[in-house]
Design an enzyme around this catalytic site. Structure first.
Site, PDB file in Angstrom:
ATOM      1  N   GLU A 138      29.723  10.505 -19.591  1.00 51.55           N
ATOM      2  CA  GLU A 138      29.666   9.945 -18.351  1.00 51.55           C
ATOM      3  C   GLU A 138      31.623  10.176 -16.889  1.00 51.55           C
ATOM      4  O   GLU A 138      30.842  10.042 -15.445  1.00 51.55           O
ATOM      5  CB  GLU A 138      30.089   8.474 -19.112  1.00 51.55           C
ATOM      6  CG  GLU A 138      28.692   7.859 -19.729  1.00 51.55           C
ATOM      7  CD  GLU A 138      28.982   6.803 -20.450  1.00 51.55           C
ATOM      8  OE1 GLU A 138      28.026   5.168 -20.147  1.00 51.55           O
ATOM      9  OE2 GLU A 138      29.984   6.842 -21.178  1.00 51.55           O
TER      10      GLU A 138
ATOM     11  N   GLY B 234      31.834   8.676 -23.227  1.00 51.50           N
ATOM     12  CA  GLY B 234      32.509   8.689 -21.916  1.00 51.50           C
ATOM     13  C   GLY B 234      32.746   9.920 -21.826  1.00 51.50           C
ATOM     14  O   GLY B 234      32.829  10.724 -20.331  1.00 51.50           O
TER      15      GLY B 234
ATOM     16  N   GLU C 181      26.036   6.713 -28.185  1.00 50.60           N
ATOM     17  CA  GLU C 181      26.366   5.274 -27.905  1.00 50.60           C
ATOM     18  C   GLU C 181      25.540   3.916 -29.386  1.00 50.60           C
ATOM     19  O   GLU C 181      26.253   3.447 -30.001  1.00 50.60           O
ATOM     20  CB  GLU C 181      26.064   4.686 -26.704  1.00 50.60           C
ATOM     21  CG  GLU C 181      27.405   5.034 -26.018  1.00 50.60           C
ATOM     22  CD  GLU C 181      27.651   6.954 -25.425  1.00 50.60           C
ATOM     23  OE1 GLU C 181      28.100   6.697 -24.209  1.00 50.60           O
ATOM     24  OE2 GLU C 181      26.637   7.058 -25.143  1.00 50.60           O
TER      25      GLU C 181
ATOM     26  N   ALA D 131      34.637   8.547 -26.154  1.00 45.01           N
ATOM     27  CA  ALA D 131      36.193   7.715 -26.181  1.00 45.01           C
ATOM     28  C   ALA D 131      36.615   8.173 -27.413  1.00 45.01           C
ATOM     29  O   ALA D 131      35.334   7.933 -28.612  1.00 45.01           O
ATOM     30  CB  ALA D 131      35.235   6.769 -25.449  1.00 45.01           C
TER      31      ALA D 131
END
Length: 247
Positions: free
Chosen positions: A110, A107, A130, A64
């Protein structure tokens, strides 16, 4: 339609979606989330198989966008900005294939986990950094990753930041194949070709059954099979099979 962060190409029975923020290593920002929602809307209206890739330039998605994450607060977390789009991808009617070259981190990893199948190049790397940033992997890794690689390895990745290289990802079942970068598009399309030889409704209902919660079985399979037993596609395919044997 035009996309700001994606390159979308139509093909026979499929759509190839390439993440396209090269200067930011395909970091997932709000514009990309909006573009992915638009793709999903199209694939929900007109179901096709999706190939999701970052191309073959050595990066799938570096996670992200940290600059945006830094500014997010409680309401943003509860809104599940990335989680909701990844779940929408997971729930698309037809199968999805992540074709991963290079780093799939945070992300980005993911996003790959949300797809039905994953193939990777020999320079792919998966990781969940993270916790080192003071947050959790909040867009699916905490429950998808244990199902894909087992609880112990998933916890090691989530708690220590361990990364998996391509060979390890294949050994633990995270990806189904490892190929040289130049072969990635062809191998992804060959996998889709094999799917599309099968009945489209059978593909949709098989995916639905696999992804259904445990309590839905075996009733879901009984209903799905009942629907398929009445389909014209089933009659045509079984008749062709029997005719071929008679010859």
């Amino acid at each position: 339609m035009g996309y700001r962060t994606l390159d979308v190409q139509e093909g026979e029975g499929r759509v190839t979606v390439r993440l396209d923020r090269p200067e930011q290593r395909n970091a997932i920002d709000l514009d990309m989330v909006r573009d992915l929602h638009a793709v999903c809307e199209d694939l929900e209206r007109n179901p096709r198989v999706m190939i999701l890739t970052g191309g073959t330039d050595g990066v799938f998605a570096a996670g992200a966008d940290i600059r945006q994450l830094l500014e997010r607060r409680t309401d943003d977390a509860l809104a599940g900005i990335n989680l909701r789009i990844f779940q929408r991808i997971r729930e698309l009617p037809m199968p999805t294939v992540a074709a991963i070259d290079g780093h799939a981190l945070g992300g980005g990893a993911e996003l790959a986990y949300a797809c039905d199948l994953r193939i990777a190049t020999d320079r792919a790397v998966f990781g969940q950094p993270e916790a080192a940033l003071g947050i959790i992997a909040g867009a699916g890794a905490t429950w998808r990753l244990p199902r894909l690689v087992g609880e112990s390895l998933a916890k090691e990745m989530l708690l220590t930041g361990r990364r998996l290289n391509a060979a390890e990802a294949h050994r633990f079942g995270l990806v189904t194949a490892v190929v040289p970068p130049e072969e990635l598009p062809a191998r992804a399309n060959a996998l889709v070709d094999r799917m599309l030889r099968n009945g489209p409704l059978a593909l949709r209902l098989s995916k639905l059954a696999v992804d259904a919660p445990e309590g839905a079985h075996p009733a879901l399979e009984l209903v799905a099979q009942a629907v398929l037993f009445e389909s014209e596609d089933k009659r045509e395919r079984m008749t062709a099979f029997l005719d071929g044997r008679r010859r």
